[in-house]
Structure formats: structure tokens, C-alpha cells
Design a protein around this motif. Structure first.
Motif, PDB file in Angstrom:
ATOM      1  N   SER A  78       0.825  -1.204   0.000  1.00 25.12           N
ATOM      2  CA  SER A  78       0.000   0.000   0.000  1.00 25.12           C
ATOM      3  C   SER A  78       0.862   1.257   0.000  1.00 25.12           C
ATOM      4  O   SER A  78       1.462   1.609   1.028  1.00 25.12           O
ATOM      5  CB  SER A  78      -0.939   0.004   1.209  1.00 25.12           C
ATOM      6  N   LYS A  79       0.905   1.946  -1.127  1.00 25.14           N
ATOM      7  CA  LYS A  79       1.602   3.229  -1.185  1.00 25.14           C
ATOM      8  C   LYS A  79       0.896   4.262  -0.313  1.00 25.14           C
ATOM      9  O   LYS A  79       1.543   5.119   0.298  1.00 25.14           O
ATOM     10  CB  LYS A  79       1.675   3.715  -2.628  1.00 25.14           C
ATOM     11  N   ALA A  80      -0.434   4.166  -0.246  1.00 29.85           N
ATOM     12  CA  ALA A  80      -1.192   5.116   0.565  1.00 29.85           C
ATOM     13  C   ALA A  80      -0.784   5.020   2.033  1.00 29.85           C
ATOM     14  O   ALA A  80      -0.561   6.034   2.713  1.00 29.85           O
ATOM     15  CB  ALA A  80      -2.689   4.861   0.414  1.00 29.85           C
ATOM     16  N   LYS A  81      -0.671   3.792   2.552  1.00 28.61           N
ATOM     17  CA  LYS A  81      -0.217   3.605   3.936  1.00 28.61           C
ATOM     18  C   LYS A  81       1.181   4.174   4.120  1.00 28.61           C
ATOM     19  O   LYS A  81       1.470   4.835   5.122  1.00 28.61           O
ATOM     20  CB  LYS A  81      -0.201   2.113   4.287  1.00 28.61           C
ATOM     21  N   PHE A  82       2.036   3.909   3.143  1.00 28.43           N
ATOM     22  CA  PHE A  82       3.427   4.341   3.252  1.00 28.43           C
ATOM     23  C   PHE A  82       3.525   5.861   3.340  1.00 28.43           C
ATOM     24  O   PHE A  82       4.244   6.405   4.184  1.00 28.43           O
ATOM     25  CB  PHE A  82       4.223   3.813   2.059  1.00 28.43           C
ATOM     26  N   PHE A  83       2.787   6.553   2.481  1.00 33.40           N
ATOM     27  CA  PHE A  83       2.868   8.014   2.472  1.00 33.40           C
ATOM     28  C   PHE A  83       2.179   8.642   3.680  1.00 33.40           C
ATOM     29  O   PHE A  83       2.396   9.818   3.972  1.00 33.40           O
ATOM     30  CB  PHE A  83       2.301   8.566   1.164  1.00 33.40           C
ATOM     31  N   ARG A  84       1.379   7.846   4.380  1.00 36.17           N
ATOM     32  CA  ARG A  84       0.790   8.318   5.630  1.00 36.17           C
ATOM     33  C   ARG A  84       1.661   7.961   6.838  1.00 36.17           C
ATOM     34  O   ARG A  84       1.277   8.189   7.976  1.00 36.17           O
ATOM     35  CB  ARG A  84      -0.613   7.729   5.826  1.00 36.17           C
ATOM     36  N   GLY A  85       2.844   7.375   6.557  1.00 36.29           N
ATOM     37  CA  GLY A  85       3.761   7.025   7.638  1.00 36.29           C
ATOM     38  C   GLY A  85       3.691   5.584   8.082  1.00 36.29           C
ATOM     39  O   GLY A  85       4.326   5.205   9.072  1.00 36.29           O
ATOM     40  N   GLY A  86       2.938   4.748   7.354  1.00 30.71           N
ATOM     41  CA  GLY A  86       2.822   3.339   7.703  1.00 30.71           C
ATOM     42  C   GLY A  86       3.734   2.464   6.864  1.00 30.71           C
ATOM     43  O   GLY A  86       4.709   2.920   6.269  1.00 30.71           O
ATOM     44  N   HIS A  87       3.388   1.190   6.814  1.00 30.49           N
ATOM     45  CA  HIS A  87       4.189   0.218   6.069  1.00 30.49           C
ATOM     46  C   HIS A  87       3.789   0.212   4.597  1.00 30.49           C
ATOM     47  O   HIS A  87       2.596   0.227   4.271  1.00 30.49           O
ATOM     48  CB  HIS A  87       3.976  -1.195   6.616  1.00 30.49           C
ATOM     49  N   TYR A  88       4.768   0.135   3.713  1.00 28.97           N
ATOM     50  CA  TYR A  88       4.458  -0.166   2.314  1.00 28.97           C
ATOM     51  C   TYR A  88       4.135  -1.647   2.180  1.00 28.97           C
ATOM     52  O   TYR A  88       3.237  -2.040   1.441  1.00 28.97           O
ATOM     53  CB  TYR A  88       5.626   0.214   1.410  1.00 28.97           C
TER      54      TYR A  88
END
Length: 283
Positions: A78-88
Motif C-alpha cells: 500500500s503506497k497510501a499507507k506508506f505516504f501516511r507514515g505506515g508500512h508499504y
């Protein structure tokens, strides 16, 4: 890791590589179908350790379903999670999902001399942890937690851990050190591949200034990886190594294309047939 050389004469080592592990999944599924299991000890790294766990857990096809079904779900990559500070690469979500929907048979997988390769974040050294039913799932997640794709580290039994591929991507020398004389290595790269990664050895370490030993290990990863390849190609006298590589490998670390994944899984099943023949031809 105990020094039990008399029991560890025949070893299998399975490399990781994210989604490239689909190749080893095919090899091991063919081994299961043919009831081929001549090994005394099993070493797995990252995705390779996960492949071995399902194989030793007597769950053929589980790895294939992980790559082509569960890891295709939008919650995992998930790129969305990654850019929100979560795991890719959200291993927390995946492990929880698998526990509910296709639980690993940890009791069966832990019956063998099965070692998961990990990196100790604080020391920058590799660890080889014997599988046991209580902690196996946690150690598998830790061994798969590649920095940046998975933010942070996994804590197990008081240790802070990361992807085993950082410190020992292909533990063939470890297998030999602990007494194995006949070793099969399942690669996730084509024959002739050597590691040349500017990102992993120069850029990525800069993100981990709080962990100087981990940074050092990352900078040395390329050298250690290629040293393992040299050992495979030119083992010392008295040690035989069979290297099983894909003829072609179009899957990358984060590939989601099902046609590519299926091609490389089937390539693994074909390679499994060749691997059995080559093993039986050895002394």
C-alpha cells in the motif's frame, strides 16, 4: 545454535527476495508431491524461511496462495499507507490475516532442525534461531521485515530484529560451518547474478543513524552476498553444493502481476524436478 555436526550432513538453504520467493514455492511444492526430503537441516531467509515453514508444516500450496491471493490484497502492498507514515509492505496485517484464514502449522514445522535467519538490529550480526511452535510466526515476520518497506523493527524475546537478508542472504557458509557436506541452495535470482545495489548499500543505511551496527551491516551486504555466491560456485574440498536457480525470473521484490507470478511458480516446479535428479546424482 547447537553444534550437532553428526546430524547436519545434508542441508537445504532457501534464499529470500520478497515476491521472488514464488520460485522456491514451486520447487518445494514439487518436493512435497514427490515426497522428496533427504535433508537433515533447513535454513531459510525472509521469504525463503516462510516458504520452508509452510513446506515443513505439510501445507503444500499455502505459499502459492500467499503470493497469488493474500499478498495481492490492497491491505498488504500500500503506497497510501506508506505516504501516511505506515508500512508499504504491511506484514502486521498479513500475519493477522493468515492467523485467521490460513494458519501456519507451527507445531509440525518445528519438528525438524529448521533455522530462521535474522538480523540483530543492535549488534548488526546474523542470528540463526531454531523454530519452535511458540515463536516461529514472530521470527518469520522479523526475518521478512525489510527496512523501509516495513517501518520499524520486530521485537521478539527481548531482541530488536530485521530482515535476515541484511546480514546473511544465503547462509550456505553457515550450513557448511555446522557440518553439512551436501548442500542444496534454492536461489531467487538467475545463475550469474551478483549484487550491485547502490540504494541498499549507500542510501538506505543513512536512514538508520540510531543503529550504527545495522548501518554497517547494510553497507557490507553487497560484499557478503557476493562472497556467498563465490562459496556456492567454488566450495571447499569435501563439500558439495547444488545451486538451483530460475532459468528466467521476471518477478521482482514487489511484483503483483499474476501471469508473471504463475510463470515463475511453474518454473520452480520444473526446477524441482531437475533438483531431485541432480541431488541423486551426487555422491
Amino acid at each position: 545454535m547447537p553444534l550437532l555436526k553428526e546430524k547436519f550432513k545434508k542441508a537445504i538453504v532457501v534464499e529470500g527476495g520478497g515476491m521472488r520467493g514464488i520460485f522456491a514455492a514451486g520447487v518445494l511444492d514439487h518436493f512435497y508431491e514427490m515426497r522428496f526430503d533427504p535433508f537433515d537441516v533447513y535454513y531459510g531467509v525472509s521469504a525463503g524461511a516462510c516458504n520452508l515453514a509452510s513446506h515443513l508444516g505439510r501445507q503444500p500450496g499455502r505459499n502459492y496462495r500467499c503470493y497469488t491471493k493474500y499478498m495481492q490484497m490492497p491491505e498488504f502492498f500500500s503506497k497510501a499507507k506508506f505516504f501516511r507514515g505506515g508500512h508499504y509492505m504491511d506484514l502486521d496485517w498479513l500475519w493477522n490475516y493468515l492467523e485467521t484464514n490460513e494458519t501456519l502449522n507451527v507445531a509440525e514445522a518445528s519438528k525438524k532442525h529448521f533455522y530462521v535467519t535474522l538480523t540483530d538490529v543492535r549488534t548488526g550480526k546474523p542470528l540463526y534461531v531454531r523454530a519452535n511452535p511458540v515463536t516461529l510466526a514472530d521470527y518469520l515476520k522479523a526475518s521478512s521485515s525489510l527496512p523501509l518497506l516495513y517501518r520499524g523493527f520486530v521485537g521478539v524475546e527481548g531482541r530488536l530484529l530485521a530482515d535476515g537478508g541484511i546480514t546473511d542472504s544465503i547462509p550456505v557458509e553457515t550450513a557448511a560451518r555446522y557440518g553439512s557436506k551436501k548442500i542444496m541452495v534454492l536461489r531467487s535470482r538467475v545463475d550469474g547474478y551478483v549484487k550491485k545495489s547502490f540504494t541498499e548499500t549507500h542510501l538506505l543505511p543513512q536512514l538508520f543513524r540510531k543503529y550504527p551496527e545495522l548501518r554497517r551491516a547494510m553497507k557490507e551486504r553487497e560484499e557478503r552476498y557476493n562472497k556467498s555466491i563465490e562459496f556456492i560456485k567454488n566450495p571447499p574440498k569435501g563439500i558439495e553444493v547444488i545451486e538451483i536457480c530460475p532459468v528466467t525470473m521476471n518477478t521482482g521484490r514487489t511484483t503483483k502481476d499474476l501471469s508473471i507470478l504463475n510463470d515463475d511458480y511453474n518454473e520452480g516446479k520444473r526446477a524441482g524436478r531437475r533438483a531431485i535428479d541432480r541431488w541423486r546424482e551426487m555422491k
